[in-house]
Design an enzyme around this catalytic site. Structure first.
Site, PDB file in Angstrom:
ATOM      1  CG  ASP A  81      43.985  46.490  55.725  1.00 60.23           C
ATOM      2  OD1 ASP A  81      44.795  47.350  56.120  1.00 60.23           O
ATOM      3  OD2 ASP A  81      43.968  45.322  56.159  1.00 60.23           O
ATOM      4  CD  GLU A 128      49.179  43.810  50.665  1.00 66.13           C
ATOM      5  OE1 GLU A 128      49.707  43.141  51.593  1.00 66.13           O
ATOM      6  OE2 GLU A 128      47.966  43.999  50.585  1.00 66.13           O
ATOM      7  CB  ILE A 185      35.811  37.670  57.561  1.00 64.72           C
ATOM      8  CG1 ILE A 185      37.000  36.991  58.255  1.00 64.72           C
ATOM      9  CG2 ILE A 185      35.930  39.194  57.664  1.00 64.72           C
ATOM     10  CD1 ILE A 185      38.332  37.217  57.577  1.00 64.72           C
ATOM     11  CG  HIS A 211      47.653  43.202  54.676  1.00 64.39           C
ATOM     12  ND1 HIS A 211      47.938  42.467  53.563  1.00 64.39           N
ATOM     13  CD2 HIS A 211      46.748  42.465  55.370  1.00 64.39           C
ATOM     14  CE1 HIS A 211      47.256  41.330  53.575  1.00 64.39           C
ATOM     15  NE2 HIS A 211      46.512  41.313  54.670  1.00 64.39           N
TER      16      HIS A 211
END
Length: 528
Positions: A258, A263, A154, A281
């Site tokens: 993000d 979470e 990435i 996310h």
């Protein structure tokens, strides 16, 4: 009887069709995975389980999975699956490591531009009927320096897109070879230099013990004033409380996140701050990415259930069903050799050489090499499996060489792994005895015979009288029990190695005591 698959998360319905087209019975229950008790009650009737992130496949769920053969995760992260429990029960865990890469990289670039121009706040203000043109003064990205922490799959896409925006890209990644950095057009730097030079910093590294809070209160102080920070990788890479303070003090100009340490993030230290952009996310949330990973995981699971072919497994090599029984102990050996070298490697890896001698040279050495590379890279990258490891190594410009030869020396077969880094070359060799258990037989040219256990202590020292007694006494006084004690030396009075299996991990305090012992050059804990 046809295999049965349960889809317990919201996957593209195209995945359902793939299973049905291949003659596999499939039940699509996208809300089931959120209820661990209900999942445990239902899982016993299925051969395969396809999930995303909402399903928690705990040890209890796996214990109830009497028929289950494969778990397929549409996406890369498998932290919602108890992999050791699945492995113990013989359940293969697969993921789709590259399906989300472009989508996540594009989200990072989107957040960077939104942050640079304060787009979310300006949108909210304008839609509220205000016209605050002077309030939202932005900055250009052209000509600015982007620091990329983690330049793998990435990160390298982000670097490419940023160069298209005419940004200067610098990267910190211990596994990025200089040749690969040159190919990507990025400048490879150490972390402190990246912090000092970057106008924007974006994180693209897994969360490991080494990367947790890589941007801490201490490292944030080393950044240049006015830096902007983007995190689309993993919560926990940035100390959110420290970042809040840095933003409030004016040292950090803004942040775009993000991912968060907890979470779902219903509250967070970053919420409500000026020039902070937050998304829930969404890194993998595009139609294309969800379609890609759903199709991939369905194909992989169907292939395994119908033919036994294994692809992108995190707990098993990609080898055929016929090869598996004979190769399994050698796969374990290769992975252990890689893990041993990986845990001792702290600088960029340039090349890997694997030598296969004797019977093992006639086996599927490609799978054995993949196992060794996975073991080597996993201490830093974690989300590495035996299929993705060679590709990840190539991305980082790491050369991989295989050498096969006939039997040499006292052992019927052996594997030797040599790792070349920027600073040194280190090798470790091992064999599999008739009992099927792997053993190390040589470390850095020093002969010794050792079986690896879950918790090990690796010590390099000068071969002097009193060392063994001092080490044993230090561990004994700390109530650390020794399971096995293996020694080797180069020459009398020269360099020596002690490889000690212990019953539990060493505390940092005890490790420091060992390092302070006379004649000790290095002491490092290892885990297998």
């Amino acid at each position: 009887m046809a295999p049965r698959v349960l889809i317990s998360d919201k996957l593209s319905t195209a995945a359902v069709q793939i299973f049905r087209d291949r003659g596999i019975e499939v039940d699509y229950e996208p809300e089931l995975g959120a209820d661990k008790q209900a999942l445990a009650e239902r899982i016993g009737a299925y051969d395969g389980l396809a999930i995303r992130s909402a399903s928690k496949v705990t040890e209890k769920v796996i214990a109830a999975a009497d028929r289950l053969k494969v778990i397929g995760r549409a996406g890369i992260g498998v932290d919602n699956v108890d992999i050791p429990a699945a492995t113990r029960k013989g359940i293969i865990v697969m993921n789709t490591p590259f399906g989300n890469s472009i989508t996540t990289a594009e989200h990072a670039i989107s957040l960077m531009l939104s942050l640079a121009r304060q787009i979310p706040a300006a949108d909210a203000s304008t839609q509220a009927g205000k016209w605050e043109k002077n309030r939202f003064m932005g900055v250009e990205v052209t000509g600015k320096t982007l620091g990329v922490i983690g330049c793998g799959n990435i990160g390298s896409i982000v670097a490419d897109r940023a160069q298209g925006l005419r940004m200067k890209v610098i990267a910190f990644d211990p596994f990025l070879a200089p040749e690969r950095a040159m190919e990507l057009g990025v400048e490879k730097v150490e972390l402190d230099e990246l912090l000092a030079r970057s106008d924007f910093i974006t994180l693209h590294t897994p969360l490991t013990d080494k990367t947790r809070n890589i941007l801490s209160a201490e490292t944030l102080k080393k950044t240049r004033r006015g830096v902007r920070i983007i995190n689309c990788a993993r919560g926990g890479l940035v100390d959110e409380v420290a970042l809040r303070e840095a933003i409030l003090s004016g040292h950090v100009a803004g942040a775009a996140f993000d991912v968060f340490s907890v979470e779902p993030a219903t509250e967070n230290p970053l919420f409500g701050l000026p020039n902070v952009v937050c998304t829930p996310h969404l890194g993998a949330s595009t139609t294309e990415a969800q379609e890609n990973v759903a199709l991939q995981v369905a194909e992989q699971m169907a292939d395994y259930l119908l033919t036994g072919a294994v692809t992108n497994a995190v707990n098993m090599p990609s080898i055929s069903a016929e090869e598996a029984p004979r190769m399994r102990p050698f796969v374990t050996l290769a992975e252990q050799l890689g893990s041993f070298a990986g845990q001792l490697t702290e600088t960029a890896i340039e090349a890997i050489r694997l030598e296969f001698a004797g019977d093992v040279a006639e086996m599927n050495t490609r799978a054995l090499t993949a196992a060794a590379v996975a073991g080597l890279l996993r201490p830093l990258l974690q989300d590495v499996n035996m299929v993705s490891a060679p590709a990840i190594a190539r991305e980082r410009g790491i050369a991989i060489e295989e050498v096969r030869r006939e039997q040499q020396g006292a052992y019927e077969n052996y594997i030797r792994l040599t790792v070349k880094t920027e600073r040194q070359e280190r090798s470790v060799a091992g064999t599999v005895f008739s009992d099927g258990r792997p053993r190390l037989i040589q470390i850095k040219g020093i002969n010794m015979e050792a079986e690896l256990g879950p918790h090990m202590l690796y010590v390099t020292n000068e071969d002097k009288p009193g060392f063994i007694g001092a080490l044993g006494m230090t561990l004994g006084q700390a109530n650390v029990n020794i399971a096995t004690f293996n020694l080797g030396r180069q020459t009398r009075g020269g360099d020596a190695i002690a490889l000690v299996e212990i019953d539990e991990p060493l505390s940092e305090a005890v490790l420091e005591q060992v390092r302070r012992l006379p004649h000790v050059k290095q002491a490092k804990p290892l885990a297998f």
